[in-house]
Motif scaffolding. Structure first.
Motif, PDB file in Angstrom:
ATOM      1  N   ARG A   1     -20.693 -14.059 -71.367  1.00  0.00           N
ATOM      2  CA  ARG A   1     -19.540 -14.950 -71.454  1.00  0.00           C
ATOM      3  C   ARG A   1     -19.126 -15.048 -72.920  1.00  0.00           C
ATOM      4  O   ARG A   1     -19.838 -15.632 -73.735  1.00  0.00           O
ATOM      5  CB  ARG A   1     -19.896 -16.334 -70.911  1.00  0.00           C
ATOM      6  CG  ARG A   1     -20.409 -16.330 -69.479  1.00  0.00           C
ATOM      7  CD  ARG A   1     -19.304 -16.082 -68.495  1.00  0.00           C
ATOM      8  NE  ARG A   1     -19.794 -16.034 -67.116  1.00  0.00           N
ATOM      9  CZ  ARG A   1     -19.009 -15.950 -66.062  1.00  0.00           C
ATOM     10  NH1 ARG A   1     -17.684 -15.887 -66.224  1.00  0.00           N
ATOM     11  NH2 ARG A   1     -19.510 -15.892 -64.846  1.00  0.00           N
TER      12      ARG A   1
ATOM     13  N   LEU B   1     -15.606 -12.395 -60.897  1.00  0.00           N
ATOM     14  CA  LEU B   1     -15.835 -11.071 -61.480  1.00  0.00           C
ATOM     15  C   LEU B   1     -15.975  -9.991 -60.410  1.00  0.00           C
ATOM     16  O   LEU B   1     -16.237  -8.838 -60.735  1.00  0.00           O
ATOM     17  CB  LEU B   1     -17.092 -11.101 -62.354  1.00  0.00           C
ATOM     18  CG  LEU B   1     -17.044 -12.045 -63.559  1.00  0.00           C
ATOM     19  CD1 LEU B   1     -18.381 -12.043 -64.281  1.00  0.00           C
ATOM     20  CD2 LEU B   1     -15.920 -11.660 -64.508  1.00  0.00           C
TER      21      LEU B   1
ATOM     22  N   ALA C   1     -14.997 -12.399 -70.332  1.00  0.00           N
ATOM     23  CA  ALA C   1     -16.367 -12.041 -69.958  1.00  0.00           C
ATOM     24  C   ALA C   1     -16.469 -10.523 -70.000  1.00  0.00           C
ATOM     25  O   ALA C   1     -15.528  -9.808 -69.653  1.00  0.00           O
ATOM     26  CB  ALA C   1     -16.712 -12.550 -68.565  1.00  0.00           C
ATOM     27  N   GLU C   2     -17.617 -10.028 -70.445  1.00  0.00           N
ATOM     28  CA  GLU C   2     -17.871  -8.593 -70.450  1.00  0.00           C
ATOM     29  C   GLU C   2     -18.943  -8.284 -69.412  1.00  0.00           C
ATOM     30  O   GLU C   2     -20.032  -8.873 -69.418  1.00  0.00           O
ATOM     31  CB  GLU C   2     -18.302  -8.101 -71.828  1.00  0.00           C
ATOM     32  CG  GLU C   2     -17.167  -8.163 -72.832  1.00  0.00           C
ATOM     33  CD  GLU C   2     -17.495  -7.490 -74.141  1.00  0.00           C
ATOM     34  OE1 GLU C   2     -16.572  -6.913 -74.757  1.00  0.00           O
ATOM     35  OE2 GLU C   2     -18.673  -7.544 -74.567  1.00  0.00           O
TER      36      GLU C   2
ATOM     37  N   THR D   1     -12.318 -15.530 -65.207  1.00  0.00           N
ATOM     38  CA  THR D   1     -13.686 -15.027 -65.304  1.00  0.00           C
ATOM     39  C   THR D   1     -14.623 -15.716 -64.317  1.00  0.00           C
ATOM     40  O   THR D   1     -15.816 -15.398 -64.279  1.00  0.00           O
ATOM     41  CB  THR D   1     -14.224 -15.188 -66.740  1.00  0.00           C
ATOM     42  OG1 THR D   1     -14.129 -16.565 -67.123  1.00  0.00           O
ATOM     43  CG2 THR D   1     -13.416 -14.334 -67.713  1.00  0.00           C
TER      44      THR D   1
ATOM     45  N   ARG E   1     -14.446  -5.219 -69.825  1.00  0.00           N
ATOM     46  CA  ARG E   1     -14.025  -6.545 -70.291  1.00  0.00           C
ATOM     47  C   ARG E   1     -13.043  -7.153 -69.294  1.00  0.00           C
ATOM     48  O   ARG E   1     -12.071  -6.517 -68.897  1.00  0.00           O
ATOM     49  CB  ARG E   1     -13.394  -6.448 -71.680  1.00  0.00           C
ATOM     50  CG  ARG E   1     -12.793  -7.746 -72.189  1.00  0.00           C
ATOM     51  CD  ARG E   1     -12.445  -7.700 -73.662  1.00  0.00           C
ATOM     52  NE  ARG E   1     -13.637  -7.882 -74.489  1.00  0.00           N
ATOM     53  CZ  ARG E   1     -13.657  -8.529 -75.650  1.00  0.00           C
ATOM     54  NH1 ARG E   1     -12.542  -9.055 -76.141  1.00  0.00           N
ATOM     55  NH2 ARG E   1     -14.755  -8.650 -76.341  1.00  0.00           N
ATOM     56  N   VAL E   2     -13.312  -8.400 -68.913  1.00  0.00           N
ATOM     57  CA  VAL E   2     -12.468  -9.140 -67.975  1.00  0.00           C
ATOM     58  C   VAL E   2     -11.837 -10.290 -68.738  1.00  0.00           C
ATOM     59  O   VAL E   2     -12.540 -11.089 -69.366  1.00  0.00           O
ATOM     60  CB  VAL E   2     -13.288  -9.672 -66.785  1.00  0.00           C
ATOM     61  CG1 VAL E   2     -12.397 -10.472 -65.840  1.00  0.00           C
ATOM     62  CG2 VAL E   2     -13.968  -8.522 -66.052  1.00  0.00           C
TER      63      VAL E   2
ATOM     64  N   CYS F   1     -23.395 -10.088 -67.070  1.00  0.00           N
ATOM     65  CA  CYS F   1     -22.216 -10.292 -67.909  1.00  0.00           C
ATOM     66  C   CYS F   1     -22.561 -11.170 -69.096  1.00  0.00           C
ATOM     67  O   CYS F   1     -23.533 -11.944 -69.063  1.00  0.00           O
ATOM     68  CB  CYS F   1     -21.049 -10.906 -67.122  1.00  0.00           C
ATOM     69  SG  CYS F   1     -21.155 -12.698 -66.887  1.00  0.00           S
TER      70      CYS F   1
END
Length: 293
Positions: A272, A244, A286-287, A241, A236-237, A270
């Motif tokens: 969003r 990345l 974002a993942e 985002t 997870r970010v 990813c």
């Protein structure tokens, strides 16, 4: 000494977060220095020394970045309202400042943004943020999930990554025409190319909206596809985002070799989760998914 520096950075981070959350408010020096629990006379110099921008300049750029995102991607909001939210008393003053910074009027930017000048204009803001917003990832930040297959509608971006904004504009307009709201139809990006090793003209990624029914193209080249299910390493970010790459580098360079896992034959992608400017930039999520065997 190290603890004192960490405390100082935490205070400055609170300031940046406060600015992000209160771009609509009066962010004068008294208010901002109060968040840092610092004398305004010293705080201004400390802020400039830390970030390479004055407090006033930083706030101007943060407001202008949000305004430009709204112009490009949120056509329901008028230029006048965007100008007021950016702290300008009149649309004319906003238009002059916008043209000076980007070489376009707000209206022309909304219709056809020139993305390269836009990216260059926010270089000082991005540099300032990166000084305290660099994230160091650890194995504890990575989870392994069993992901279900996701049918998606796909719009491809091919070409210079600096022009992705134009594809995002088309993607948003197409979603509105089809009624695929991000609130009910999750948004994905699949990264088929590495921007560090791919010539700009050959760069390729796709924008996807989850869609479990046939979708009308509405004049766009839209394909149906599936993001495959299976095991994935997920990171997870939170925050910037738009970039990345540090998270992707961590997954490939550090986490994957140490984990004993093997990557599956599908591209990094990813989801969003939350979007700037709907949320303050430091709250965007974002993942990043690395498919595993």
């Amino acid at each position: 000494m190290k603890a004192a520096l960490s405390h100082y950075h935490a205070r400055m981070q609170r300031v940046l977060d406060h600015i992000d959350r209160h771009l609509d408010c009066d962010l004068d020096l008294d208010a901002v220095s109060g968040v840092a629990a610092s004398s305004k006379y010293h705080f201004h110099r400390q802020f400039t020394a830390t970030f390479g921008l004055s407090v006033h300049r930083y706030i101007q750029l943060a407001r202008m970045k949000r305004a430009s995102h709204r112009l490009a991607y949120r056509d329901a909001q008028s230029v006048t309202d965007i100008a007021m939210d950016a702290g300008y008393d009149a649309p004319d003053a906003f238009a002059r400042a916008f043209r000076q910074r980007f070489g376009q009027s707000p209206s022309s930017f909304r219709k056809a943004p020139a993305w390269e000048p836009w990216l260059a204009a926010f270089g000082p803001l991005d540099n300032a943020r990166s000084k305290l917003m660099q994230t160091t990832y650890t194995p504890d930040d990575v989870t392994i999930r069993d992901v279900a297959p996701t049918p998606v509608a796909i719009m491809e971006h091919r070409g210079d990554p600096a022009t992705i904004g134009a594809t995002i504009q088309r993607f948003i307009a197409w979603r509105k025409a089809t009624g695929l709201s991000p609130k009910t139809s999750p948004t994905f990006n699949v990264f088929h190319s590495d921007p560090r090793t791919t010539p700009p003209a050959e760069y390729r990624m796709v924008l996807c909206a989850a869609a479990d029914r046939p979708i009308e193209p509405h004049g766009e080249r839209i394909e149906a596809g599936t993001i495959p299910g299976g095991r994935c390493a997920v990171l997870r970010v939170v925050g910037n985002t738009d970039n990345l790459e540090p998270a992707a580098l961590y997954l490939y360079r550090d986490w994957l070799p140490a984990s004993g896992e093997q990557a599956r034959d599908f591209s990094l992608y990813c989801q969003r989760v939350t979007f700037f400017p709907e949320v303050p930039e430091h709250e965007a999520i974002a993942e990043l998914f690395l498919p595993l065997k």
